[in-house]
Design a protein around this motif. Structure first.
Motif, PDB file in Angstrom:
ATOM      1  N   ALA A 251      -6.824  -1.319   2.728  1.00 55.37           N
ATOM      2  CA  ALA A 251      -6.098  -0.958   3.950  1.00 55.37           C
ATOM      3  C   ALA A 251      -6.954  -1.199   5.186  1.00 55.37           C
ATOM      4  CB  ALA A 251      -5.656   0.497   3.874  1.00 55.37           C
ATOM      5  N   VAL A 252      -8.233  -0.855   5.114  1.00 50.55           N
ATOM      6  CA  VAL A 252      -9.134  -1.072   6.255  1.00 50.55           C
ATOM      7  C   VAL A 252      -9.280  -2.559   6.550  1.00 50.55           C
ATOM      8  CG1 VAL A 252     -11.522  -0.845   7.049  1.00 50.55           C
ATOM      9  CG2 VAL A 252     -10.388   1.086   5.925  1.00 50.55           C
TER      10      VAL A 252
ATOM     11  N   SER B 218      -6.967  10.145   4.190  1.00 49.97           N
ATOM     12  CA  SER B 218      -8.387   9.927   3.922  1.00 49.97           C
ATOM     13  C   SER B 218      -9.229  10.414   5.087  1.00 49.97           C
ATOM     14  CB  SER B 218      -8.652   8.435   3.675  1.00 49.97           C
ATOM     15  OG  SER B 218      -7.924   7.973   2.550  1.00 49.97           O
TER      16      SER B 218
ATOM     17  N   THR C 276      -1.252   5.588   7.151  1.00 51.16           N
ATOM     18  CA  THR C 276      -1.605   5.555   5.733  1.00 51.16           C
ATOM     19  C   THR C 276      -3.012   6.084   5.501  1.00 51.16           C
ATOM     20  OG1 THR C 276      -0.147   3.661   5.358  1.00 51.16           O
ATOM     21  CG2 THR C 276      -1.892   4.045   3.735  1.00 51.16           C
ATOM     22  N   LEU C 277      -3.917   5.753   6.424  1.00 56.54           N
ATOM     23  CA  LEU C 277      -5.305   6.171   6.270  1.00 56.54           C
ATOM     24  C   LEU C 277      -5.551   7.612   6.725  1.00 56.54           C
ATOM     25  CD1 LEU C 277      -7.056   2.921   7.564  1.00 56.54           C
ATOM     26  CD2 LEU C 277      -7.080   3.783   5.215  1.00 56.54           C
ATOM     27  N   SER C 278      -4.551   8.226   7.376  1.00 57.21           N
ATOM     28  CA  SER C 278      -4.760   9.575   7.916  1.00 57.21           C
ATOM     29  C   SER C 278      -5.135  10.609   6.844  1.00 57.21           C
ATOM     30  CB  SER C 278      -3.533  10.032   8.702  1.00 57.21           C
ATOM     31  OG  SER C 278      -2.386  10.057   7.887  1.00 57.21           O
TER      32      SER C 278
ATOM     33  N   THR D 239      -8.017   2.240  -0.137  1.00 55.71           N
ATOM     34  CA  THR D 239      -8.525   2.555   1.197  1.00 55.71           C
ATOM     35  C   THR D 239      -9.273   1.378   1.794  1.00 55.71           C
ATOM     36  OG1 THR D 239      -8.709   4.904   0.666  1.00 55.71           O
ATOM     37  CG2 THR D 239     -10.021   4.092   2.521  1.00 55.71           C
TER      38      THR D 239
ATOM     39  N   VAL E 101       0.837  -1.203   0.000  1.00 56.43           N
ATOM     40  CA  VAL E 101       0.000   0.000   0.000  1.00 56.43           C
ATOM     41  C   VAL E 101       0.871   1.253   0.000  1.00 56.43           C
ATOM     42  CG1 VAL E 101      -1.621   1.343   1.396  1.00 56.43           C
ATOM     43  CG2 VAL E 101      -1.982  -1.109   1.078  1.00 56.43           C
TER      44      VAL E 101
ATOM     45  N   ALA F 163      -4.563   7.574  -2.907  1.00 58.15           N
ATOM     46  CA  ALA F 163      -5.626   7.357  -1.918  1.00 58.15           C
ATOM     47  C   ALA F 163      -6.907   6.945  -2.620  1.00 58.15           C
ATOM     48  CB  ALA F 163      -5.846   8.623  -1.097  1.00 58.15           C
ATOM     49  N   SER F 164      -6.803   5.960  -3.535  1.00 57.63           N
ATOM     50  CA  SER F 164      -7.977   5.499  -4.259  1.00 57.63           C
ATOM     51  C   SER F 164      -8.916   4.765  -3.314  1.00 57.63           C
ATOM     52  CB  SER F 164      -7.556   4.563  -5.399  1.00 57.63           C
ATOM     53  OG  SER F 164      -7.024   3.357  -4.883  1.00 57.63           O
ATOM     54  N   THR F 165     -10.164   4.675  -3.727  1.00 51.62           N
ATOM     55  CA  THR F 165     -11.162   3.999  -2.893  1.00 51.62           C
ATOM     56  C   THR F 165     -10.795   2.543  -2.673  1.00 51.62           C
ATOM     57  OG1 THR F 165     -12.867   5.484  -3.770  1.00 51.62           O
ATOM     58  CG2 THR F 165     -13.614   3.456  -2.702  1.00 51.62           C
TER      59      THR F 165
END
Length: 364
Positions: free
Chosen positions: A41-42, A241, A237-239, A38, A27, A33-35
């Motif tokens: 990653a979740v 988004s 990484t998600l920050s 994301t 990742v 930051a594509s859907t």
């Protein structure tokens, strides 16, 4: 995932930990930051959370539940410190307050969020939950003093302005935090270890598990670090988004720290809830309050040393509203843990405090 009693050295959970790290690397290399990225990653974040809790349970079977909770709390905190320091190096307008916001959010989440959910779910299932008041109040006292020393006192000193400490004050606060936490760890592991062991559940049969071998526990410890590293990595990484979502709803940027703290504390939350469901509230309290104490005692000295060494600003003092939340939280927690048993009502009270904190954070 349940606790493994198998003597086999390699378990599927070990492969899941390795996969989490590989997925994090993929990742990171993919960027963007594509859907799709994301959602991936979740999903991997959820796997990393479950495997980290599983490995912590294996370690607890080897060294005992109170020490197992300490290992998980310290592991999460050490990696969390690395995340905070890396965010401070970004030198954004929020860099000076990222440590304060993250630590304060963690304190509120563990005392009102994790503890509240455990008390509510455990109380609904078992009506009344017992624990060692001596151990739990020791954890709460240390957490309260650490919070006051590092998050409240800077707002009232006069040597510097704006909720900051000068260099000698930072050194004192850091040294005092380490000393106090060191004494707590000694109490947990040596002098009063029985205060932090789960009380026998009256009228309930406890499921027995085979004690893992030393090698199996060591492998689980390594995999625990890998899984926790993946949790922290995916949180960072998600920050972007998360920041985009918060900006879209018009919430203050300070709420980013709350969301990141929630992600970072997922492994301990999962483990604490699992313990409360089987009427082992002491383990839940060890995880919640112990992680809060470790978060302050390890984070503040490291970020203080980093700020002094790099001549970066470091704001620690809370504003009046958050000092009020902190005060209400510790007064309520003292009443909750005062008599050695709780019900679902106390859990609901703490969750109301958490919801109030979140409401006024998003709408100050």
């Amino acid at each position: 995932m349940s606790s493994a009693s198998s003597t086999s050295l390699f378990q599927p959970s070990h492969g899941a930990s390795l996969f989490s790290i590989v997925a994090l690397a993929a990742v990171t290399l993919a960027g963007g930051a594509s859907t799709l990225v994301t959602f991936f990653a979740v999903a991997v974040l959820a796997i990393a959370v479950m495997t980290s809790v599983h490995h912590a349970e294996v370690i607890a079977l080897r060294i005992g539940p109170s020490l197992g909770a300490l290992v998980l709390a310290l592991s999460v905190t050490v990696i969390e410190v690395g995340l905070i320091v890396s965010m401070m190096t970004n030198d954004t307008p929020d860099s000076s307050i990222v440590a304060r916001d993250t630590v304060f959010s963690a304190v509120i989440i563990v005392t009102n969020g994790i503890m509240g959910v455990c008390l509510l779910l455990g109380g609904l299932r078992h009506k009344e939950l017992g624990f060692h008041a001596g151990g739990s109040n020791s954890l709460l006292s240390v957490l309260a003093v650490l919070s006051g020393l590092t998050l409240v006192l800077p707002s009232f000193t006069t040597s510097t302005a704006g909720g900051t400490f000068n260099a000698p004050q930072l050194v004192f606060a850091s040294g005092a935090s380490l000393l106090l936490y060191g004494c707590l760890v000694f109490s947990q592991t040596r002098s009063h270890r029985d205060y932090f062991e789960p009380a026998p559940a009256v009228g309930e049969e406890r499921e027995e598990h085979a004690r893992p071998s030393r090698n199996a526990a060591l492998v689980s410890f390594v995999c625990l670090l890998l899984s926790l590293g993946a949790v922290i990595g995916f949180a960072k990484t998600l920050s972007p988004s998360i920041e985009a979502g918060i900006t879209a709803v018009g919430a203050p940027r300070a709420t980013v720290g709350i969301v990141i703290a929630l992600l970072v504390l997922l492994p301990e939350t999962w483990a604490a809830i699992s313990a409360a469901r089987v009427n082992q509230l002491q383990t839940s309290l060890n995880l919640a309050l112990g992680s809060g104490a470790a978060s302050i005692a390890l984070t503040i000295p490291v970020v203080s040393a980093f700020a002094l060494a790099t001549d970066r600003p470091l704001t620690l003092g809370l504003d009046a509203k958050n000092i009020a939340f902190l005060t209400i939280t510790f007064v309520t927690s003292g009443l909750t843990l005062g008599r050695g048993s709780t019900t679902a009502l106390q859990g609901l009270i703490h969750l109301v405090l958490l919801l109030a904190f979140l409401a006024f954070a998003f709408a100050p």
